[in-house]
Write a protein that holds these residues in place. Structure first.
Motif, PDB file in Angstrom:
ATOM      1  N   PHE A 116       5.549 194.415 116.908  1.00 36.60           N
ATOM      2  CA  PHE A 116       4.504 193.435 116.651  1.00 36.60           C
ATOM      3  C   PHE A 116       4.347 192.594 117.910  1.00 36.60           C
ATOM      4  O   PHE A 116       5.319 192.043 118.412  1.00 36.60           O
ATOM      5  CB  PHE A 116       4.850 192.564 115.441  1.00 36.60           C
TER       6      PHE A 116
ATOM      7  N   THR B   2       9.096 188.268 121.049  1.00 37.55           N
ATOM      8  CA  THR B   2       7.925 187.951 120.226  1.00 37.55           C
ATOM      9  C   THR B   2       8.273 187.786 118.750  1.00 37.55           C
ATOM     10  O   THR B   2       7.407 187.897 117.891  1.00 37.55           O
ATOM     11  CB  THR B   2       6.844 189.043 120.367  1.00 37.55           C
ATOM     12  N   ASP B   3       9.540 187.538 118.458  1.00 35.61           N
ATOM     13  CA  ASP B   3       9.999 187.345 117.086  1.00 35.61           C
ATOM     14  C   ASP B   3      10.277 185.856 116.885  1.00 35.61           C
ATOM     15  O   ASP B   3      11.075 185.278 117.615  1.00 35.61           O
ATOM     16  CB  ASP B   3      11.269 188.187 116.893  1.00 35.61           C
ATOM     17  N   SER B   4       9.629 185.233 115.900  1.00 35.25           N
ATOM     18  CA  SER B   4       9.792 183.784 115.707  1.00 35.25           C
ATOM     19  C   SER B   4      11.189 183.417 115.225  1.00 35.25           C
ATOM     20  O   SER B   4      11.526 182.239 115.168  1.00 35.25           O
ATOM     21  CB  SER B   4       8.747 183.255 114.733  1.00 35.25           C
TER      22      SER B   4
ATOM     23  N   GLN C   8      14.387 182.024 121.769  1.00 33.94           N
ATOM     24  CA  GLN C   8      13.143 181.442 121.306  1.00 33.94           C
ATOM     25  C   GLN C   8      12.083 182.523 121.143  1.00 33.94           C
ATOM     26  O   GLN C   8      11.923 183.385 122.007  1.00 33.94           O
ATOM     27  CB  GLN C   8      12.665 180.397 122.338  1.00 33.94           C
ATOM     28  N   GLY C   9      11.405 182.448 120.007  1.00 42.54           N
ATOM     29  CA  GLY C   9      10.264 183.314 119.797  1.00 42.54           C
ATOM     30  C   GLY C   9       9.064 182.723 120.491  1.00 42.54           C
ATOM     31  O   GLY C   9       8.875 181.496 120.481  1.00 42.54           O
ATOM     32  N   MET C  10       8.279 183.570 121.119  1.00 36.53           N
ATOM     33  CA  MET C  10       7.101 183.098 121.833  1.00 36.53           C
ATOM     34  C   MET C  10       5.978 184.109 121.646  1.00 36.53           C
ATOM     35  O   MET C  10       6.209 185.226 121.204  1.00 36.53           O
ATOM     36  CB  MET C  10       7.418 182.932 123.323  1.00 36.53           C
ATOM     37  N   GLY C  11       4.789 183.703 122.016  1.00 41.31           N
ATOM     38  CA  GLY C  11       3.636 184.579 121.885  1.00 41.31           C
ATOM     39  C   GLY C  11       3.566 185.597 123.009  1.00 41.31           C
ATOM     40  O   GLY C  11       4.385 185.586 123.936  1.00 41.31           O
ATOM     41  N   ASP C  12       2.573 186.480 122.928  1.00 39.57           N
ATOM     42  CA  ASP C  12       2.547 187.595 123.878  1.00 39.57           C
ATOM     43  C   ASP C  12       2.263 187.179 125.315  1.00 39.57           C
ATOM     44  O   ASP C  12       2.679 187.848 126.243  1.00 39.57           O
ATOM     45  CB  ASP C  12       1.573 188.677 123.392  1.00 39.57           C
TER      46      ASP C  12
ATOM     47  N   ASP D 140       3.338 184.299 126.836  1.00 38.47           N
ATOM     48  CA  ASP D 140       4.633 183.832 127.347  1.00 38.47           C
ATOM     49  C   ASP D 140       5.559 184.994 127.675  1.00 38.47           C
ATOM     50  O   ASP D 140       6.231 184.995 128.712  1.00 38.47           O
ATOM     51  CB  ASP D 140       5.349 183.012 126.256  1.00 38.47           C
TER      52      ASP D 140
ATOM     53  N   GLY E  51      10.487 170.370 115.958  1.00 36.03           N
ATOM     54  CA  GLY E  51      10.541 170.331 117.415  1.00 36.03           C
ATOM     55  C   GLY E  51      11.886 169.900 117.990  1.00 36.03           C
ATOM     56  O   GLY E  51      11.999 169.681 119.183  1.00 36.03           O
TER      57      GLY E  51
ATOM     58  N   THR F 264      13.902 178.091 112.053  1.00 38.47           N
ATOM     59  CA  THR F 264      12.440 178.155 112.166  1.00 38.47           C
ATOM     60  C   THR F 264      11.785 177.520 110.950  1.00 38.47           C
ATOM     61  O   THR F 264      10.805 176.777 111.074  1.00 38.47           O
ATOM     62  CB  THR F 264      11.998 179.627 112.313  1.00 38.47           C
TER      63      THR F 264
ATOM     64  N   ILE G 296      13.447 173.785 116.845  1.00 35.87           N
ATOM     65  CA  ILE G 296      13.360 174.728 117.960  1.00 35.87           C
ATOM     66  C   ILE G 296      14.479 175.747 117.816  1.00 35.87           C
ATOM     67  O   ILE G 296      14.290 176.936 117.996  1.00 35.87           O
ATOM     68  CB  ILE G 296      13.515 173.975 119.306  1.00 35.87           C
TER      69      ILE G 296
ATOM     70  N   CYS H 129       9.603 191.513 105.213  1.00 34.03           N
ATOM     71  CA  CYS H 129       8.908 190.379 105.824  1.00 34.03           C
ATOM     72  C   CYS H 129       7.633 190.744 106.551  1.00 34.03           C
ATOM     73  O   CYS H 129       6.749 189.913 106.706  1.00 34.03           O
ATOM     74  CB  CYS H 129       9.830 189.648 106.781  1.00 34.03           C
TER      75      CYS H 129
ATOM     76  N   ARG I 267      11.262 183.598 104.266  1.00 38.00           N
ATOM     77  CA  ARG I 267       9.945 182.990 104.051  1.00 38.00           C
ATOM     78  C   ARG I 267       9.370 183.405 102.706  1.00 38.00           C
ATOM     79  O   ARG I 267       9.396 184.580 102.361  1.00 38.00           O
ATOM     80  CB  ARG I 267       8.956 183.402 105.147  1.00 38.00           C
TER      81      ARG I 267
ATOM     82  N   SER J 124       5.207 183.916 115.570  1.00 37.89           N
ATOM     83  CA  SER J 124       4.838 183.697 116.967  1.00 37.89           C
ATOM     84  C   SER J 124       3.484 184.300 117.323  1.00 37.89           C
ATOM     85  O   SER J 124       3.113 184.307 118.481  1.00 37.89           O
ATOM     86  CB  SER J 124       5.923 184.305 117.860  1.00 37.89           C
TER      87      SER J 124
ATOM     88  N   ASN K 238       1.685 178.677 122.449  1.00 37.57           N
ATOM     89  CA  ASN K 238       0.700 179.748 122.494  1.00 37.57           C
ATOM     90  C   ASN K 238      -0.683 179.203 122.838  1.00 37.57           C
ATOM     91  O   ASN K 238      -1.435 179.809 123.594  1.00 37.57           O
ATOM     92  CB  ASN K 238       0.639 180.474 121.146  1.00 37.57           C
TER      93      ASN K 238
END
Lengths: 416, 172
Positions: A36, A120-122, A135-139, A141, A191, A217, A222, A358, A378, B78, B106
């Motif tokens: 993902f 890319t995993d939160s 840390q999970g981050m977007g694509d 980053d 945060g 999360t 964080i 999930c 979740r 994310s 993001n």
């Protein structure tokens, strides 16, 4: 003045003498992307990466865990696009057989105490369980980290949570995480970098630490660090002075204390992980399905405990029990020790290693009105289908599968 | 793409039971059923597709619109899609009392300007107010009201003005 755990890790990774609110560039030891968003990482690198899109091959890899093997054509296309990119640049792919990336990174001992990992995993902040930063981050980053080995980061405020007392027999790491979600259900930890102390974490297993940190999360934090105890140090084969700990005179924004003495099993009702009740308050809820697995509760410790509870018992008529080991290594050990047979004989379905429930359907979704007990993290509306998902630990999940309603592990001893 | 420091447009005030909508997670913004989409232009149609009361948002949004929400906007996963779907629709910004940490990154990395307004009262602004957001000052104005929030951080401003993280890197 001393420094907190996150400040020490940031400092040792290029952040200099940094404190809360400082925006710094940090060096990343492990740069990962999963199936993902991985394809979007590839897309960014093809667009912006130039001739050398990968800073260091040995620190950069892909982990497929969301949709394994792909059950939709778009996911299959994305995975194949990643494989082709990885072959071209000689990058390792932990493919559809490997299991959950965040667990593989710990299992392979890449994420050692004091290191930094992004992906890319939160739930990549699960590395807090071994006293490492994740840390999970977007694509965007992550593509940037692949290319340069760095990300920017705003150093968060640190808070300290001390867990006091000893939980009741049959209470698990998940119940303690749920107790924290209940206590901090507002936006108190939003945060923040959290450090967890107290007698319980000092003797917790590595797997317990993983479960507790994996809910950071959902707490809005964080990361939730557990300073490495002897179990974690032994796993990595290192001495205490090779790990990183906060200075004894470090400054914290808040110093919380949470009483877990005599804590009984808890359960989070839909639609939020912070909507927490005692299991005993919910025993009139009939159950249609149970999912055991995920990065929160999919370890060997978790699944062998489930197998022990299920051995010689049967899942209640009409109840689906779905079990997904977190990694291939966990799968192998359960297989070797005959524990999968105990789960199978009880009526469970065992899937290949991966994220399970999930991420859109590795082992199916829930339908309208369906009640599912899940050991994952979740239960937001729509997350695991149209049904109503409750979050609980292994004991509660196994007992509920056998009794066909929400039940605590204490009730299981009465059934055979 | 324009890089104005003052954004003007129609304000969507997201409400849940009369209060500013809080804890809007990434599955409500952009559901995981559509995660395999990688073309940004195709993401707009799914914006708020799983948000109670706003499932028709994508049909009714107009380029230039601004969005206002409560606490912890974008908590959860994310996925960059949850930012890109708004960019695809031409939405200029999301303003909220607070954001989930990953969402904040993001947004900044894609050059999507977001502003936090801690403590914003629920009823200061109304649905479809003509609003003005001053990014540098962190001030939202609309109707006859204004609210002082947090100014954009220096890093966020530089990345925004460059047009995104990779474009910013080229200026370093």
């Amino acid at each position: 003045m001393g420094r907190t755990l996150i400040e020490k890790i940031m400092s040792s990774h290029g952040g200099g003498d940094c404190g809360p609110g400082d925006v710094i560039w940090i060096d990343i030891d492990n740069r990962t992307a999963r199936d993902f968003a991985g394809a979007s990482v590839v897309g960014n690198l093809e667009k912006y990466g130039g001739d050398s899109p990968i800073a260091e091959r040995s620190k950069t890899f892909f982990t497929f865990d969301c949709n394994v093997p792909a059950n939709t054509i778009p996911y299959a296309n994305n995975q194949q696009r990643i494989r082709i990119f990885a072959r071209k640049h000689d990058l390792k792919v932990y493919d559809v057989d490997a299991g959950i990336g965040s667990h593989v990174v710990i299992e392979e001992k890449f994420a050692r105490p004091g290191t930094t990992t992004v992906g890319t995993d939160s739930h990549l902040n699960i590395m807090g369980s071994v006293g490492a930063f994740g840390q999970g981050m977007g694509d965007v980053d992550i593509a940037y980290a692949f290319k340069t080995g760095k990300v920017w980061f705003e150093v968060p405020e640190s808070v300290r949570v001390t867990l006091r007392g000893k939980p009741a027999e049959g209470t698990e790491a998940k119940d303690i995480a749920l107790a924290m979600l209940k206590r901090f259900s507002g936006h108190e930890l939003l945060g923040k970098s959290v450090e967890i102390y107290g007698p319980w974490v000092e003797s917790a297993s590595l797997e317990d630490c993983v479960t507790l940190s994996s809910l950071a999360t959902e707490m809005g934090a964080i990361i939730a660090f557990i300073p490495p105890n002897n179990n974690v140090l032994d796993f990595f084969g290192i001495a205490r002075d090779e790990a990183v700990y906060a200075d004894s005179d470090a400054a914290y924004l808040e110093d919380y204390s949470l009483d877990i003495d005599g804590l009984e099993p808890l359960i989070a009702a839909p639609p939020s992980p912070t909507n927490v009740f005692a299991v005993s308050e919910k025993t009139d809820v009939k159950v249609d399905g149970v999912f055991i697995g995920s990065c929160t509760n999919g370890t060997y410790q978790d699944l062998s405990y489930a197998a022990k509870l299920l051995k010689g018992r049967k899942v209640a008529p009409g109840v689906m029990l779905k079990v997904v080991p977190a990694t291939r290594a966990t799968w192998a050990r359960l297989l070797d020790e005959g524990l999968l047979k105990d789960i199978f004989d009880a009526g469970g379905i065992v899937s290949n290693a991966g994220c399970g429930g999930c991420a859109s359907g590795q082992i199916g979704m829930t339908g309208e009105g369906e009640v599912q007990i899940s050991t994952s993290n979740r239960n937001f509306k729509g997350k695991q289908g149209k049904g109503n998902t409750y979050l609980a630990g292994i004991g509660t999940a196994a007992a509920s599968a056998v009794l066909g309603r929400i039940a605590s592990v204490h009730e299981l001893s009465e059934v055979l | 793409m324009s890089f104005d420091m003052i954004l003007k447009g129609r304000l969507w005030v997201l409400k849940d039971n009369g209060k500013l909508f809080s804890d809007i997670d990434t599955d409500m913004i952009y559901h995981n059923a559509h995660l395999a989409v990688t073309d940004i232009d195709k993401m707009g149609q799914f914006a708020f597709g799983n948000l109670e009361g706003y499932k028709e948002f994508a049909v009714n949004a107009q380029p230039g619109d601004l969005i206002l929400a409560g606490d912890n906007f974008g908590s959860g996963s994310s996925r960059q899609h949850a930012v890109d779907c708004f960019k695809a629709l031409g939405v200029q910004t999301v303003v909220a009392r607070s954001f989930g940490a990953i969402y904040k990154r993001n947004a900044i990395n894609s050059g999507f300007p977001i502003i936090e307004l801690p403590g914003l009262p629920d009823d200061l602004f109304n649905q479809f107010d003509q609003a003005e957001l001053n990014l540098k000052g962190g001030v939202l104005s609309g109707g006859n009201n204004r609210y002082q929030g947090n100014p954009m951080s220096e890093v966020a401003r530089e990345i925004y003005l460059a047009g995104g993280l990779f474009q910013y890197a080229e200026t370093m």
